[in-house]
Design an enzyme around this catalytic site. Structure first.
Site, PDB file in Angstrom:
ATOM      1  N   TYR A   1       5.600 -27.812  63.446  1.00  0.00           N
ATOM      2  CA  TYR A   1       5.120 -28.566  64.610  1.00  0.00           C
ATOM      3  C   TYR A   1       4.104 -29.634  64.209  1.00  0.00           C
ATOM      4  O   TYR A   1       3.857 -30.569  64.950  1.00  0.00           O
ATOM      5  CB  TYR A   1       4.508 -27.634  65.658  1.00  0.00           C
TER       6      TYR A   1
ATOM      7  N   LYS B   1      11.986 -16.630  56.439  1.00  0.00           N
ATOM      8  CA  LYS B   1      13.373 -16.991  56.139  1.00  0.00           C
ATOM      9  C   LYS B   1      13.401 -17.283  54.640  1.00  0.00           C
ATOM     10  O   LYS B   1      13.740 -18.386  54.184  1.00  0.00           O
ATOM     11  CB  LYS B   1      13.761 -18.206  57.007  1.00  0.00           C
TER      12      LYS B   1
ATOM     13  N   ASP C   1      16.156 -14.227  61.725  1.00  0.00           N
ATOM     14  CA  ASP C   1      17.362 -14.018  62.550  1.00  0.00           C
ATOM     15  C   ASP C   1      17.555 -12.534  62.844  1.00  0.00           C
ATOM     16  O   ASP C   1      17.860 -12.129  63.974  1.00  0.00           O
ATOM     17  CB  ASP C   1      18.602 -14.643  61.887  1.00  0.00           C
TER      18      ASP C   1
ATOM     19  N   ASP D   1       6.593 -18.819  67.974  1.00  0.00           N
ATOM     20  CA  ASP D   1       6.787 -19.407  69.292  1.00  0.00           C
ATOM     21  C   ASP D   1       8.013 -18.779  69.951  1.00  0.00           C
ATOM     22  O   ASP D   1       7.990 -18.334  71.104  1.00  0.00           O
ATOM     23  CB  ASP D   1       6.979 -20.930  69.113  1.00  0.00           C
TER      24      ASP D   1
ATOM     25  N   ASP E   1       8.069 -15.278  72.816  1.00  0.00           N
ATOM     26  CA  ASP E   1       8.673 -15.362  74.151  1.00  0.00           C
ATOM     27  C   ASP E   1       9.797 -14.347  74.315  1.00  0.00           C
ATOM     28  O   ASP E   1       9.977 -13.770  75.390  1.00  0.00           O
ATOM     29  CB  ASP E   1       9.215 -16.778  74.409  1.00  0.00           C
TER      30      ASP E   1
END
Ligand code: NAD
Length: 368
Positions: free
Chosen positions: A145, A196, A228, A252, A256
């Site tokens: 980000y 990852k 994943d 992020d 959620d």
């Protein structure tokens, strides 16, 4: 006696209603556990614009700077004055400014589904086991980000190329890893680090650094999971997780996803932590939800997210874990006794009674 200064910024919509209940709970906790809270309220958001012409008035910012932590409600009213430019609207001018000003690099989102609220969780009962209780620790200031270069190039002939860059340095990974291990120590002492590492250089470095930091926390069990698989395991067997440590973007998304398991936005607190100075960690504590304009001012909002945010503040900024646990246990008791605000009420649940914001606050206060 220990003394702490708190800036209480209720903001807009349901903010003032739920903040009132959180302060009520803090006052009872303070008397019971023998510490002193100097709580000063100040306007922010549209309340700031109305009072002083700015979403984050100078006096409010000055109060935050002189406080040990910020207890925040929420800001933003989508229907207010659409002509105000984006950068002056509360979500940017207040929230983003505070995050930047106080260097808040660690975001903590606990998701706890009490068994009594099994009906409010989208997962089948057998997947909920003894109850879901996960803390997602998300790095907040690095990664994709914020990494440079970040741009869109015009390659001509109608072709564009967008570039975002994922960047982490070892100190950035180390400091968030320490936050996660320390949080795990206060819980079930299990940490799952998400990365990852099979594809990303960032993932390899992340795994190396987290493993190295983990050597300082021999009492915490560390394992690693690809993001994943982490997303899938949250749906298949969420009870395997205690603390999940994630870089910014993965956190992020996964925070959620985990939040959806908690039953209602009205139940979910969050903490954003900055640097630790002299034993005190500056923190910003707020409910995960927004200003809920659809139910504001009607005594309908669930105050639990705000009250649990106050508990996180006692734990992570002031080191008052016992008092934080007392608040969390009082919330659990109020739920087990059948108190339900509209967002967690089900007409088919036997023994459930529908209560308002005040009544839920009263039930929690009484249980402390
Ligand atoms: P929202 O979270 O305010 O509301 C979404 C839904 O959840 C609504 O139906 C609402 O009634 C319900 N809800 C939220 N909190 C609840 C609670 N405590 N008790 C019961 N029900 C609750 O999201 P939105 O409608 O998309 O946004 C409204 C405003 O809030 C917008 O201006 C948005 O920008 C702002 N917002 C602010 C923050 C923040 O201050 N950190 C976060 C999210 C949204």
């Amino acid at each position: 006696m220990k003394h702490f200064n708190i800036a209480a910024l209720a903001g807009d919509g349901i903010g003032p209603e739920v903040m009132r209940e959180a302060i009520k709970v803090l006052r009872v906790t303070e008397r019971k556990f023998g510490f002193a809270l100097n709580i000063t309220e100040a306007p922010v958001g549209w309340a700031g614009i109305d009072a002083a012409g700015k979403a984050l008035p100078e006096a409010t910012l000055a109060l935050c700077k002189s406080s040990d932590s910020i207890l925040f409600g929420s800001v933003g009213l989508p229907d207010r004055d659409p002509t105000i430019p984006k950068e002056e609207r509360p979500e940017r001018a207040a929230l983003l400014r505070i995050r930047k000003e106080f260097g808040l690099f660690a975001n903590l989102r606990p998701v706890k589904l009490p068994q009594a609220l099994a009906h409010a969780c989208p997962l089948a009962k057998e997947r909920q086991g003894e109850g879901i209780d996960i803390l997602v620790v998300r790095e907040l200031t690095g990664g994709m980000y914020f990494g440079q270069p970040k741009k869109t190039d015009d390659l001509g002939a109608g072709v564009f190329r967008a570039i975002d860059t994922m960047v982490y340095t070892t100190p950035e990974i180390e400091r968030i890893a320490h936050v996660a291990f320390q949080a795990a120590r206060l819980r079930r002492k299990k940490l799952t680090s998400i990365d990852k590492a099979n594809v990303l250089e960032n993932g390899i470095l992340w795994r190396e650094v987290v493993t190295r930091v983990g050597k300082n926390y021999a009492d915490v069990t560390l394992d690693h999971m690809f993001v994943d698989n982490g997303a899938m395991q949250l749906m298949l067997r969420p009870t395997q997780f205690d603390v999940m440590l994630c870089e910014n973007m993965f956190g992020d998304i996964l925070s959620d996803e985990a939040a959806a398991l908690g039953g209602s936005l009205g139940m979910l607190p969050s903490a954003s932590l900055g640097a630790t100075n002299g034993g005190n960690t500056f923190g910003f504590y707020e409910p995960a939800g927004g200003t809920a304009p659809d139910i504001a001012g009607k005594n309908l909002a669930n105050p639990i997210a705000q009250i649990l945010s106050a508990a996180l503040m006692l734990r992570h900024s002031f080191g008052l874990n016992e008092a934080a646990v007392a608040i969390e246990s009082a919330v659990a008791k109020a739920i087990n006794d059948g108190n339900r605000t509209g967002d967690i009420f089900s007409a088919t649940e036997s023994g459930a009674k529908r209560v308002g914001t005040h009544e839920m606050g009263d039930a929690i206060t009484a249980a402390i």
